[in-house]
Design a protein around this motif. Structure first.
Motif, PDB file in Angstrom:
ATOM      1  N   HIS A 185       0.445  -0.802   0.412  1.00  0.00           N
ATOM      2  CA  HIS A 185      -0.355   0.347   0.484  1.00  0.00           C
ATOM      3  C   HIS A 185       0.684   1.474   0.030  1.00  0.00           C
ATOM      4  O   HIS A 185       0.423   2.576  -0.729  1.00  0.00           O
ATOM      5  CB  HIS A 185      -0.738   0.187   1.458  1.00  0.00           C
ATOM      6  CG  HIS A 185      -0.632   0.015   2.033  1.00  0.00           C
ATOM      7  ND1 HIS A 185       0.435  -1.083   3.370  1.00  0.00           N
ATOM      8  CD2 HIS A 185      -0.142   1.244   3.344  1.00  0.00           C
ATOM      9  CE1 HIS A 185       0.989  -0.457   3.818  1.00  0.00           C
ATOM     10  NE2 HIS A 185       0.692   0.804   4.007  1.00  0.00           N
ATOM     11  N   SER A 215      -1.655   2.690  -5.302  1.00  0.00           N
ATOM     12  CA  SER A 215      -3.297   3.052  -4.180  1.00  0.00           C
ATOM     13  C   SER A 215      -4.612   2.009  -4.531  1.00  0.00           C
ATOM     14  O   SER A 215      -4.146   1.311  -4.573  1.00  0.00           O
ATOM     15  CB  SER A 215      -3.384   4.955  -5.586  1.00  0.00           C
ATOM     16  OG  SER A 215      -4.143   3.316  -6.344  1.00  0.00           O
ATOM     17  N   PRO A 216      -5.256   2.578  -3.192  1.00  0.00           N
ATOM     18  CA  PRO A 216      -6.220   1.869  -2.726  1.00  0.00           C
ATOM     19  C   PRO A 216      -6.993   0.977  -4.516  1.00  0.00           C
ATOM     20  O   PRO A 216      -7.114   0.417  -4.499  1.00  0.00           O
ATOM     21  CB  PRO A 216      -7.094   2.309  -1.829  1.00  0.00           C
ATOM     22  CG  PRO A 216      -7.042   3.370  -1.349  1.00  0.00           C
ATOM     23  CD  PRO A 216      -5.439   3.794  -2.355  1.00  0.00           C
ATOM     24  N   ILE A 261      -4.721  -1.458  -5.751  1.00  0.00           N
ATOM     25  CA  ILE A 261      -4.643  -2.368  -5.337  1.00  0.00           C
ATOM     26  C   ILE A 261      -5.801  -3.739  -5.604  1.00  0.00           C
ATOM     27  O   ILE A 261      -6.466  -4.950  -6.155  1.00  0.00           O
ATOM     28  CB  ILE A 261      -4.150  -2.537  -4.264  1.00  0.00           C
ATOM     29  CG1 ILE A 261      -3.361  -2.382  -3.932  1.00  0.00           C
ATOM     30  CG2 ILE A 261      -4.321  -4.007  -3.396  1.00  0.00           C
ATOM     31  CD1 ILE A 261      -2.183  -1.689  -2.252  1.00  0.00           C
TER      32      ILE A 261
END
Ligand code: FAD
Length: 476
Positions: free
Chosen positions: A436, A440-441, A444
Motif C-alpha cells: 500500500h 493506491s487503493p 490494489i
C-alpha cells in the motif's frame, strides 16, 4: 471450502499414474522445494509435481481447481521475497523438467524457450547464433526463464535493454482452471486489444503458470568494455551517471553504484581485491557495449578522462583482459556470499529517483543508527534504473533482529522519497504488508479484480502479493 486430502491424493495419483517422475510425496520431496532463497522456515508441500508438458500442467491445474487445492509454482527458487515458498497443504509445481530452447529464429531475432530453462542456458543459446539475450543477473545459473518472467526480473543491463518485460514477445500460460492461453506472439507491433502477456509478467505465480515464452534477441555488441571507477563521494554518483549517458548514450549497458560500506565489506571479508591503492568516497562498475570496434574504446577513454579532469571521478581502471572483467564483476556480485559471511541479514530492494538516491541512503542509515548504534549496513544498486539495495545487520540483536521495525524504518524513508518498495524482486510474502506504500487503493482493488476473474477459487500461490485475496463480491 474443506478439502478431503486423501481424495486429492488419490485423484493426483490416478491422473499421473503413467509418469513415475511426476509426483513426489512427504519425505520423498527434496528439501530444496520446501523454501526458496529467502530462507523462511521450511514448509513441506502436500506434493511436489514435476510436469514435463503443457498438457500435464493443464491436467494438474484442472484437478487442483476442481478440488480447491492450492498450488505454488517454483522455478529456480532464487527469488528473494518468498514467492516460491510453499504454503500449507499445497502442490508445489516445479518447472525443472520443462527445460530447453525449442527454437531460435536468428533472422527474426526470436527464441522460443520452455519456462524451466535456466537463464544461463538461454543466454548461451543466443550467443551460439551470434545474438544476445540481454537479461543478466547474479543468479543466472539457477534462475529460470519462467521465474524471470513471473518476477519481471531486472538485473545488470536494464539501463540499456529494460527489464524482462521488454524482452518478452509472447507467452503460453496455463490458467488456474487448466485452460491453456496461447499468446505466442512473435510480432513487435500487434495492437489487437489488451496485450494479455503483460498480465502474467510480474504476476509472481498468482494468475497462472507460464509454460513457454517467445523472447526477443538483440545483436551481439562488437565491443564490451568494463571499468571500475572510484569517485570522491557518493554525491558524485548521479552526475557521473549523467555525464556518461551524455557521452556514450545507449552504449552504457551497466552502471552499478557501490557505497563505501559495501566496498569495504566485499574487499575485507569476501576476499575480493580492490584495484585501487586507497579508499574512495564511492565506486561504480560501468560497462559499455558498442558496435564500433575502431572507436568505442577511445570514446569511453575520452569520456572517463574528462570526468577525471572535472573531479567527478578520482580514479579509473579499465579491464584489459576477460579475467580482469570477471574480477571486476566479481566485486559487485560477491553480494551473493554475504549471508554466509555475515550471518543474519535483512536485504532491501527499492526504487528511488536517482537524484535522491544518496539522500535516501543517508536518511535510512541515520534512522537505523539512531535506534541501534551498532547497526551495520551496505548500500549498492543499479543506479541507472533508480534501483538501490540496502543490506542491514544489527549485531546487538544477534539472530533475533527486530525485522518489523527495521522494515518500517527503511520503507518509511522509501515513502518519504516517493520511491517503490520493490524495484525488481517483487512482493511475494515478505513485502505484501508494504504494497500500500507504493500502490493506491484503486490500483490494489483493480489487481484484486483481475485475480478474482482469472483465479476465482484462489488456488494460485495463495497468500502471496496480497495480504488477503478478495472475492468478486468484496471488490469495490
Ligand atoms: C545471487 C542472486 C542475485 C540476484 N540478482 C537479481 C537481480 O539482479 N535482479 C533481479 O530482478 N532479481 C535478482 N535475484 C532474484 C531472483 O533471481 C529473480 O527474482 C529470478 O527472476 C527468480 O527466478 P526463479 O526461476 O529462481 O524463480 P523462483 O524463485 O522459483 O520463483 C519466483 C516467483 O515466480 C513464480 N514462478 C516461478 N516460475 C513460474 C512459472 N513458470 N510460472 C508462473 N510463476 C512462476 C514463483 O511462484 C515465485 O512467485 C537474485 C537472486 C540471487 C539469489
Amino acid at each position: 471450502m474443506t478439502r478431503d486430502i486423501s481424495q486429492v491424493v488419490e485423484k493426483l495419483r490416478t491422473a499421473f499414474a503413467d509418469d513415475d517422475a511426476m509426483l513426489r510425496w512427504g519425505a520423498d520431496i527434496p528439501v530444496k522445494h520446501c523454501s526458496d532463497w529467502t530462507r523462511l522456515p521450511p514448509v513441506i508441500p502436500l506434493a511436489l509435481a514435476r510436469p514435463r508438458t503443457t498438457e500435464q500442467v493443464s491436467r494438474l491445474l484442472g484437478l487442483c481447481h476442481e478440488t480447491g487445492t492450492p498450488v505454488v509454482p517454483q522455478g529456480g527458487l532464487t527469488g528473494l521475497v518468498g514467492g516460491a515458498h510453499p504454503v500449507e497443504g499445497c502442490v508445489a509445481i516445479s518447472m525443472e523438467r520443462m527445460s530447453g530452447v525449442e527454437e531460435i529464429d536468428a533472422a527474426a531475432g526470436t527464441m522460443t524457450v520452455l519456462a524451466g530453462t535456466p537463464l544461463e542456458q538461454a543466454q548461451a543459446a543466443a550467443d551460439a547464433v551470434g545474438l544476445m539475450f540481454p537479461l543478466d543477473l547474479g543468479a543466472r545459473g539457477s534462475c529460470t526463464i519462467g521465474g524471470n518472467v513471473a518476477t519481471n526480473a531486472g538485473g545488470n543491463r536494464v539501463i540499456a535493454y529494460g527489464p524482462t518485460r521488454n524482452q518478452v514477445l509472447g507467452l503460453e500460460v496455463v490458467l488456474a482452471d487448466g485452460s491453456v492461453l496461447q499468446s505466442m506472439n512473435r510480432l513487435i507491433k500487434d495492437n489487437t486489444g489488451y496485450d494479455l502477456k503483460h498480465l502474467f509478467i510480474g504476476s509472481e505465480g498468482t494468475l497462472g503458470i507460464i509454460t513457454r515464452a517467445i523472447l526477443s534477441l538483440r545483436p551481439q555488441p562488437a565491443t564490451t568494455i568494463t571499468a571500475l571507477c572510484a569517485l570522491p563521494s557518493a554525491e558524485a554518483l548521479v552526475p557521473s551517471l549523467a555525464a556518461l549517458r551524455s557521452r556514450i548514450g545507449p552504449s552504457l549497458s551497466a552502471f552499478e553504484a557501490m557505497w563505501p560500506d559495501f566496498w569495504q565489506v566485499i574487499v575485507a571479508q569476501a576476499g575480493r581485491k580492490s584495484p585501487f591503492a586507497r579508499a574512495h568516497g564511492a565506486y561504480a562498475l560501468i560497462e559499455m557495449s558498442g558496435f564500433d570496434c575502431e572507436r568505442d574504446e577511445d570514446r569511453l577513454q575520452i569520456a572517463l578522462s574528462d570526468m577525471l579532469e572535472a573531479g567527478l571521478l578520482s580514479d579509473v581502471v579499465v579491464a584489459q583482459t576477460s579475467r580482469e572483467t570477471g574480477d571486476f564483476w566479481g566485486i559487485r556480485e560477491a553480494v551473493g556470499e554475504l549471508r554466509s559471511l555475515m550471518g543474519s541479514l535483512i536485504s532491501f530492494d527499492v526504487s528511488i529517483p536517482a537524484q535522491s538516491a544518496d539522500a535516501f541512503v543517508a536518511t535510512a542509515v541515520a534512522a537505523l543508527e539512531k535506534r541501534w548504534p551498532d547497526a551495520t549496513h551496505l548500500a549498492y544498486g543499479h543506479l541507472g534504473d533508480n534501483n538501490i539495495h540496502i543490506i542491514v545487520r544489527v549485531p546487538s540483536a544477534f539472530d533475533e533482529q527486530p525485522k518489523d521495525l527495521i522494515n518500517e524504518i527503511v520503507y518509511d524513508a522509501v515513502a518519504r522519497f516517493r520511491g517503490s518498495v520493490s524495484a525488481e524482486h517483487g512482493i511475494g510474502l515478505t513485502k505484501k504488508g508494504f504494497l500500500h506504500l507504493s500502490r493506491s487503493p484503486i490500483e490494489i482493488a483493480t489487481m484484486q479484480a483481475v485475480k478474482a476473474t482469472l483465479d476465482p477459487r484462489g488456488i494460485m500461490n495463495p497468500g502471496k502479493l496480497f495480504d488477503r485475496r478478495l472475492s468478486r463480491e468484496e471488490i469495490p
